[in-house]
Design a protein around this motif. Structure first.
Motif, PDB file in Angstrom:
ATOM      1  N   LEU A  27       0.828  -1.202   0.000  1.00 29.02           N
ATOM      2  CA  LEU A  27       0.000   0.000   0.000  1.00 29.02           C
ATOM      3  C   LEU A  27       0.863   1.253   0.000  1.00 29.02           C
ATOM      4  CD1 LEU A  27      -2.950   1.052   0.230  1.00 29.02           C
ATOM      5  CD2 LEU A  27      -2.621   1.034   2.698  1.00 29.02           C
ATOM      6  N   ALA A  28       1.904   1.255   0.812  1.00 24.86           N
ATOM      7  CA  ALA A  28       2.806   2.409   0.882  1.00 24.86           C
ATOM      8  C   ALA A  28       3.503   2.636  -0.459  1.00 24.86           C
ATOM      9  CB  ALA A  28       3.834   2.203   1.990  1.00 24.86           C
ATOM     10  N   ALA A  29       3.950   1.575  -1.096  1.00 22.72           N
ATOM     11  CA  ALA A  29       4.606   1.696  -2.393  1.00 22.72           C
ATOM     12  C   ALA A  29       3.648   2.253  -3.442  1.00 22.72           C
ATOM     13  CB  ALA A  29       5.159   0.346  -2.833  1.00 22.72           C
ATOM     14  N   GLN A  30       2.425   1.814  -3.383  1.00 19.31           N
ATOM     15  CA  GLN A  30       1.416   2.269  -4.343  1.00 19.31           C
ATOM     16  C   GLN A  30       1.140   3.766  -4.206  1.00 19.31           C
ATOM     17  OE1 GLN A  30      -2.329   0.270  -3.830  1.00 19.31           O
ATOM     18  NE2 GLN A  30      -3.194   1.141  -5.677  1.00 19.31           N
ATOM     19  N   HIS A  31       1.171   4.265  -2.975  1.00 20.70           N
ATOM     20  CA  HIS A  31       0.836   5.662  -2.715  1.00 20.70           C
ATOM     21  C   HIS A  31       2.052   6.568  -2.543  1.00 20.70           C
ATOM     22  CE1 HIS A  31      -3.488   5.147  -2.405  1.00 20.70           C
ATOM     23  NE2 HIS A  31      -3.241   4.000  -1.789  1.00 20.70           N
ATOM     24  N   GLY A  32       3.249   6.000  -2.543  1.00 23.86           N
ATOM     25  CA  GLY A  32       4.454   6.798  -2.391  1.00 23.86           C
ATOM     26  C   GLY A  32       4.744   7.205  -0.962  1.00 23.86           C
ATOM     27  N   TRP A  33       4.241   6.447  -0.008  1.00 25.90           N
ATOM     28  CA  TRP A  33       4.504   6.721   1.404  1.00 25.90           C
ATOM     29  C   TRP A  33       5.795   6.037   1.815  1.00 25.90           C
ATOM     30  CZ3 TRP A  33      -0.801   4.281   2.880  1.00 25.90           C
ATOM     31  CH2 TRP A  33      -1.833   5.087   2.415  1.00 25.90           C
ATOM     32  N   THR A  34       6.389   6.532   2.884  1.00 19.14           N
ATOM     33  CA  THR A  34       7.533   5.876   3.512  1.00 19.14           C
ATOM     34  C   THR A  34       6.986   4.957   4.592  1.00 19.14           C
ATOM     35  OG1 THR A  34       8.903   7.821   3.141  1.00 19.14           O
ATOM     36  CG2 THR A  34       9.652   6.261   4.811  1.00 19.14           C
ATOM     37  N   LEU A  35       7.456   3.726   4.642  1.00 22.86           N
ATOM     38  CA  LEU A  35       7.010   2.778   5.664  1.00 22.86           C
ATOM     39  C   LEU A  35       8.238   2.229   6.366  1.00 22.86           C
ATOM     40  CD1 LEU A  35       4.382   1.370   6.712  1.00 22.86           C
ATOM     41  CD2 LEU A  35       5.108  -0.591   5.349  1.00 22.86           C
ATOM     42  N   GLU A  36       8.256   2.364   7.701  1.00 19.16           N
ATOM     43  CA  GLU A  36       9.385   1.892   8.506  1.00 19.16           C
ATOM     44  C   GLU A  36       8.869   0.989   9.614  1.00 19.16           C
ATOM     45  OE1 GLU A  36      10.734   5.578  10.041  1.00 19.16           O
ATOM     46  OE2 GLU A  36      11.713   6.176   8.192  1.00 19.16           O
ATOM     47  N   PRO A  37       9.629  -0.045   9.967  1.00 16.83           N
ATOM     48  CA  PRO A  37       9.244  -0.858  11.119  1.00 16.83           C
ATOM     49  C   PRO A  37       9.269  -0.011  12.383  1.00 16.83           C
ATOM     50  CG  PRO A  37      11.070  -1.866   9.920  1.00 16.83           C
ATOM     51  CD  PRO A  37      10.852  -0.513   9.333  1.00 16.83           C
ATOM     52  N   ALA A  38       8.321  -0.278  13.257  1.00 16.00           N
ATOM     53  CA  ALA A  38       8.245   0.448  14.533  1.00 16.00           C
ATOM     54  C   ALA A  38       7.895  -0.553  15.624  1.00 16.00           C
ATOM     55  CB  ALA A  38       7.197   1.555  14.461  1.00 16.00           C
ATOM     56  N   GLY A  39       8.897  -1.162  16.173  1.00 20.13           N
ATOM     57  CA  GLY A  39       8.673  -2.140  17.225  1.00 20.13           C
ATOM     58  C   GLY A  39       8.408  -3.517  16.650  1.00 20.13           C
ATOM     59  N   GLU A  40       7.955  -4.396  17.512  1.00 18.94           N
ATOM     60  CA  GLU A  40       7.769  -5.788  17.147  1.00 18.94           C
ATOM     61  C   GLU A  40       6.582  -6.009  16.216  1.00 18.94           C
ATOM     62  OE1 GLU A  40       6.979  -9.736  19.701  1.00 18.94           O
ATOM     63  OE2 GLU A  40       8.620  -8.483  20.390  1.00 18.94           O
ATOM     64  N   ALA A  41       5.508  -5.300  16.406  1.00 19.93           N
ATOM     65  CA  ALA A  41       4.298  -5.487  15.593  1.00 19.93           C
ATOM     66  C   ALA A  41       3.748  -4.141  15.155  1.00 19.93           C
ATOM     67  CB  ALA A  41       3.251  -6.263  16.386  1.00 19.93           C
ATOM     68  N   GLY A  42       4.636  -3.286  14.658  1.00 14.75           N
ATOM     69  CA  GLY A  42       4.169  -1.979  14.236  1.00 14.75           C
ATOM     70  C   GLY A  42       4.958  -1.433  13.067  1.00 14.75           C
TER      71      GLY A  42
END
Length: 75
Positions: free
Chosen positions: A54-69
């Motif tokens: 979804l992030a790639a499709q919309h051009g968002w940056t997505l980073e891991p944030a903790g174990e389940a985030g």
């Protein structure tokens, strides 16, 4: 599902734990309509892959944030 403002008031927290895909990604997309910074909490093993697509499709940056985030941001 819970949507709430984080302590820094700049990001929104979407708690999609207990939901199965595609629901966490759909909740992320809904939150990103109005927010520029969203923390997605999800425990479905597919959630990271769905959120990344979804992030790639919309051009968002997505980073891991903790174990389940994951933190999604747009410029």
């Amino acid at each position: 599902m819970t949507i709430e403002m984080a302590a820094d008031a700049a990001s929104v927290v979407v708690d999609a734990r207990g939901m199965r895909c595609p629901w966490p990604a759909l909740r992320l997309a809904r939150a990103m309509r109005d927010a520029r910074d969203v923390l997605l909490l999800a425990d479905d093993p597919q959630a990271g892959r769905e959120a990344a697509a979804l992030a790639a499709q919309h051009g968002w940056t997505l980073e891991p944030a903790g174990e389940a985030g994951w933190r999604a941001r747009r410029d």
